[in-house]
Design a protein around this motif. Sequence first.
Motif, mmCIF file in Angstrom:
data_model
loop_
_atom_site.group_PDB
_atom_site.id
_atom_site.type_symbol
_atom_site.label_atom_id
_atom_site.label_comp_id
_atom_site.label_asym_id
_atom_site.label_seq_id
_atom_site.Cartn_x
_atom_site.Cartn_y
_atom_site.Cartn_z
ATOM 1 N N MET A 1 0.903 -1.018 -0.249
ATOM 2 C CA MET A 1 0.082 0.125 0.165
ATOM 3 C C MET A 1 0.380 1.543 0.386
ATOM 4 O O MET A 1 0.555 2.582 -0.735
ATOM 5 N N ARG A 2 2.188 1.001 0.520
ATOM 6 C CA ARG A 2 2.836 2.494 0.976
ATOM 7 C C ARG A 2 3.391 2.926 -0.688
ATOM 8 O O ARG A 2 3.455 3.902 -1.241
ATOM 9 N N TYR A 3 3.658 1.566 -1.298
ATOM 10 C CA TYR A 3 4.081 1.349 -2.944
ATOM 11 C C TYR A 3 3.433 2.221 -4.174
ATOM 12 O O TYR A 3 3.103 3.449 -4.051
ATOM 13 N N GLY A 4 1.724 1.576 -3.600
ATOM 14 C CA GLY A 4 0.635 2.319 -4.032
ATOM 15 C C GLY A 4 -0.225 4.261 -3.635
ATOM 16 O O GLY A 4 -0.596 4.348 -4.886
ATOM 17 N N VAL A 5 0.333 4.276 -2.636
ATOM 18 C CA VAL A 5 0.392 5.736 -2.323
ATOM 19 C C VAL A 5 1.131 6.528 -2.663
ATOM 20 O O VAL A 5 0.977 7.589 -3.478
ATOM 21 N N SER A 6 2.304 6.054 -3.406
ATOM 22 C CA SER A 6 3.421 6.626 -4.137
ATOM 23 C C SER A 6 2.573 7.168 -5.357
ATOM 24 O O SER A 6 2.952 7.909 -6.237
ATOM 25 N N LEU A 7 2.018 5.591 -6.181
ATOM 26 C CA LEU A 7 1.556 6.209 -6.832
ATOM 27 C C LEU A 7 0.349 6.736 -7.449
ATOM 28 O O LEU A 7 0.455 7.753 -8.859
ATOM 29 N N GLU A 8 -0.718 6.736 -6.610
ATOM 30 C CA GLU A 8 -1.661 8.021 -6.447
ATOM 31 C C GLU A 8 -1.407 9.281 -6.203
ATOM 32 O O GLU A 8 -1.901 10.121 -7.306
ATOM 33 N N LEU A 9 0.191 9.382 -5.673
ATOM 34 C CA LEU A 9 0.482 10.806 -5.659
ATOM 35 C C LEU A 9 0.995 11.557 -7.087
ATOM 36 O O LEU A 9 0.762 12.854 -7.450
ATOM 37 N N PHE A 10 1.065 10.272 -7.834
ATOM 38 C CA PHE A 10 1.345 10.927 -9.065
ATOM 39 C C PHE A 10 0.893 12.058 -9.126
ATOM 40 O O PHE A 10 0.590 12.160 -10.126
ATOM 41 N N SER B 1 3.695 -0.701 -15.617
ATOM 42 C CA SER B 1 5.125 -1.070 -15.860
ATOM 43 C C SER B 1 5.849 -0.734 -14.039
ATOM 44 O O SER B 1 6.800 -1.146 -13.652
ATOM 45 N N LEU B 2 5.170 -0.005 -13.513
ATOM 46 C CA LEU B 2 5.728 0.633 -12.121
ATOM 47 C C LEU B 2 5.053 -0.409 -10.726
ATOM 48 O O LEU B 2 5.770 -0.872 -10.027
ATOM 49 N N LYS B 3 4.199 -0.774 -11.279
ATOM 50 C CA LYS B 3 3.181 -1.718 -10.536
ATOM 51 C C LYS B 3 4.722 -2.705 -10.484
ATOM 52 O O LYS B 3 5.052 -4.029 -9.594
ATOM 53 N N GLY B 4 4.716 -3.629 -11.641
ATOM 54 C CA GLY B 4 5.964 -4.799 -12.200
ATOM 55 C C GLY B 4 7.228 -4.422 -11.440
ATOM 56 O O GLY B 4 7.886 -4.996 -10.780
ATOM 57 N N LEU C 1 8.721 -6.083 -17.129
ATOM 58 C CA LEU C 1 8.486 -5.427 -16.487
ATOM 59 C C LEU C 1 8.752 -5.736 -14.875
ATOM 60 O O LEU C 1 9.215 -4.479 -14.016
ATOM 61 N N ILE C 2 8.675 -7.098 -14.363
ATOM 62 C CA ILE C 2 9.299 -7.368 -13.779
ATOM 63 C C ILE C 2 11.002 -8.058 -13.113
ATOM 64 O O ILE C 2 11.449 -6.951 -12.291
ATOM 65 N N GLY C 3 11.851 -8.081 -14.334
ATOM 66 C CA GLY C 3 12.701 -8.419 -13.447
ATOM 67 C C GLY C 3 13.644 -7.162 -14.164
ATOM 68 O O GLY C 3 14.350 -6.472 -13.526
ATOM 69 N N ILE C 4 13.520 -6.598 -15.385
ATOM 70 C CA ILE C 4 14.499 -5.071 -15.857
ATOM 71 C C ILE C 4 14.092 -4.118 -14.685
ATOM 72 O O ILE C 4 14.255 -3.295 -14.094
ATOM 73 N N GLY C 5 12.623 -4.137 -14.900
ATOM 74 C CA GLY C 5 11.726 -2.998 -13.837
ATOM 75 C C GLY C 5 11.912 -2.970 -12.823
ATOM 76 O O GLY C 5 12.275 -2.491 -11.911
ATOM 77 N N GLY C 6 12.312 -4.376 -11.984
ATOM 78 C CA GLY C 6 12.552 -4.440 -10.819
ATOM 79 C C GLY C 6 13.750 -4.433 -10.207
ATOM 80 O O GLY C 6 14.118 -3.518 -9.490
#
Length: 623
Positions: free
Chosen positions: A40-49, A245-248, A276-281
């Motif tokens: 959720m902490r990561y999700g909140v940062s996306l919502e702030l965008f 992409s950001l979620k992945g 998305l998960i490998g390189i993005g992560g």
Amino acid sequence: MTPSLGCLSALIAGFFSVHVLQKLCFPYFWRDLMFLLRVMRYGVSLELFKLRSRVHTVLDRFIQQAQRVPDKPFVIYEGSVHTYRDIERRSNRLAHVFLEDVKLKKGECIALLMSNEPDFLCVWFGLAKVGCSVAFLNINIKSKSLLHCVNCCGATTLIVGADLVDSMNGILSSLQDENIQVWAMKSHTEHTHVHTLLDKVEAASEQPVPASLRATTSLKAPTLYIFTSGTTGLPKAAVITHLQSLKGSAGFWAFGATEDDVIYIPLPLYHSAASLIGIGGTIELGATCVLKKKFSASQFWNDCRKYDVTVFQYIGELCRYLCNQPPTEGDMVHKVRMGVGNGLRPDVWREFQSRFGNVKMCEVYGSTEGNLCFMNHIGKIGTVGRSNFFYRLLFKYDLIKYDMVKDEPVKDQRGFCQTVKKGETGLLLSKVSALSPFFGYAGSKQLTERKLMRNVFVKGDAYFNTGDLMAEDQEGFISFRDRVGDTFRWKGENVATTEVTETLGLVEFIHEVNVYGVEIKGHEGRAGMAAMIIRPGFSFDGIKLFEHVMRDLPAYARPLFIRLQEEMEVTSTFKQQKFQLVQSGFNPSSISDLLFVLDHQQQSYIPLTDCIYHSILAGERKL
């Protein structure tokens, strides 16, 4: 005993009782809560965008990491180390070439056909830096499908890896006719219609192009197109937005990976798992990845020891290949602590951990285009993810009753779907909402609409149809059961039966064909099988069929088995009946129809005998 001491004793006893009750009735409460708070902490940062004028993308994060840790290894490939600064500067050079020589403009879609290599990332990032969206093409697809993929995402240019240029011979003229330019990662080429990039890269500037070119104000803006097979035949271009992409890119972080990890990526970059998960992560963490051109079971553990790998990506089939390797004294001599992937069967899971040590296997469930994701952060064997009270508050999904014989959902008297009970198998649906949007496919509203089910529980609702049969147990663990409809998985790839059907239908002696998948003991997914009727006046030709599928179908989509029938079974709505065919399998002892099997040595489809059948079950025959 004084009153205060008595109250203290009662309080301690109360806390102890609550603790025991929680352990007995809700054993995963705190682990669920901590994991969800992290996500959720990561999700909140996306919502702030959404409140800002500019979105911080995965590419922005990469550029940030290149400034923060420029000399840190980002990609290790075939023994060569490429730092964050190396990839940043080379992608800048390519960005200048794309602007000045290729004449690309912000907003264009560019198709990319490349094998796993560092330049895949440099081209990807270079295109993103000039504001272009990128369509990743599967390197296994053939002429007709390849041309379709380029067209359906509206690509104006195709960029091809040096090792794949010759595979373009069959469609170069068609691409030219449609004004699609082709550029190759080569210094020179004999193909008159192919332009070269490498000779221009060396002379280009390594300074950044203007940041305004890559800037975006919306999380919902498309950044990639990744192709997925489905029931419509040809591959579909799933729209991948910056949000997805950001979620992945948060996947590894959510499971507890850090910047000190070395991540092994043996999966193809044109798939969402690796990209998305490998390189993005890797970028999100500021970690290092070891990129393989192609997975090798014999090299896997040697690579892990050589590069001090701590995390690896997998599909279930990959882990089975590792377990099938001859045991060695060094099986547990490594630093690998975690695997992240999907499709791991319980028996392979247990064998893998028993043989290679207590490696935490983190299963992730979710399709490329889907709006729902399950993550097995507990590590319970045999489950693809976990749900709980907190998760259901945020994401609305349901398992509905499904009639496998009729191949359709079971509905009540009012025409609405019915949910299954805990422990029962049902079709997984995910509600489409502002929190869980479905972005669909490029180029076709009809394809997008086909993945939605409307009026599921009430008039006007809309759900994404995963096409997967799942079950949720009393503790909230989610297990995968099967696929429905016209798609199955083999060798880690989705096989669209209608595409295979259309390809086989071009063979002159085939009158009608029904393609489906059958289970083989010891193998993940289902192997392709085709029931067919021979055209009157013709006879079955195994050599001709072999040549046809080898030429026109990728390896994972070629039917392993053929079943000759006098007539096709159909449903009451005249759909081809697959259920009974799937159930009957490919055992020649229990099937009266003639059966054939793909044989590479004889380069033909040969009769499937009892001997061959048992050699397949024993794992003695390479499939």
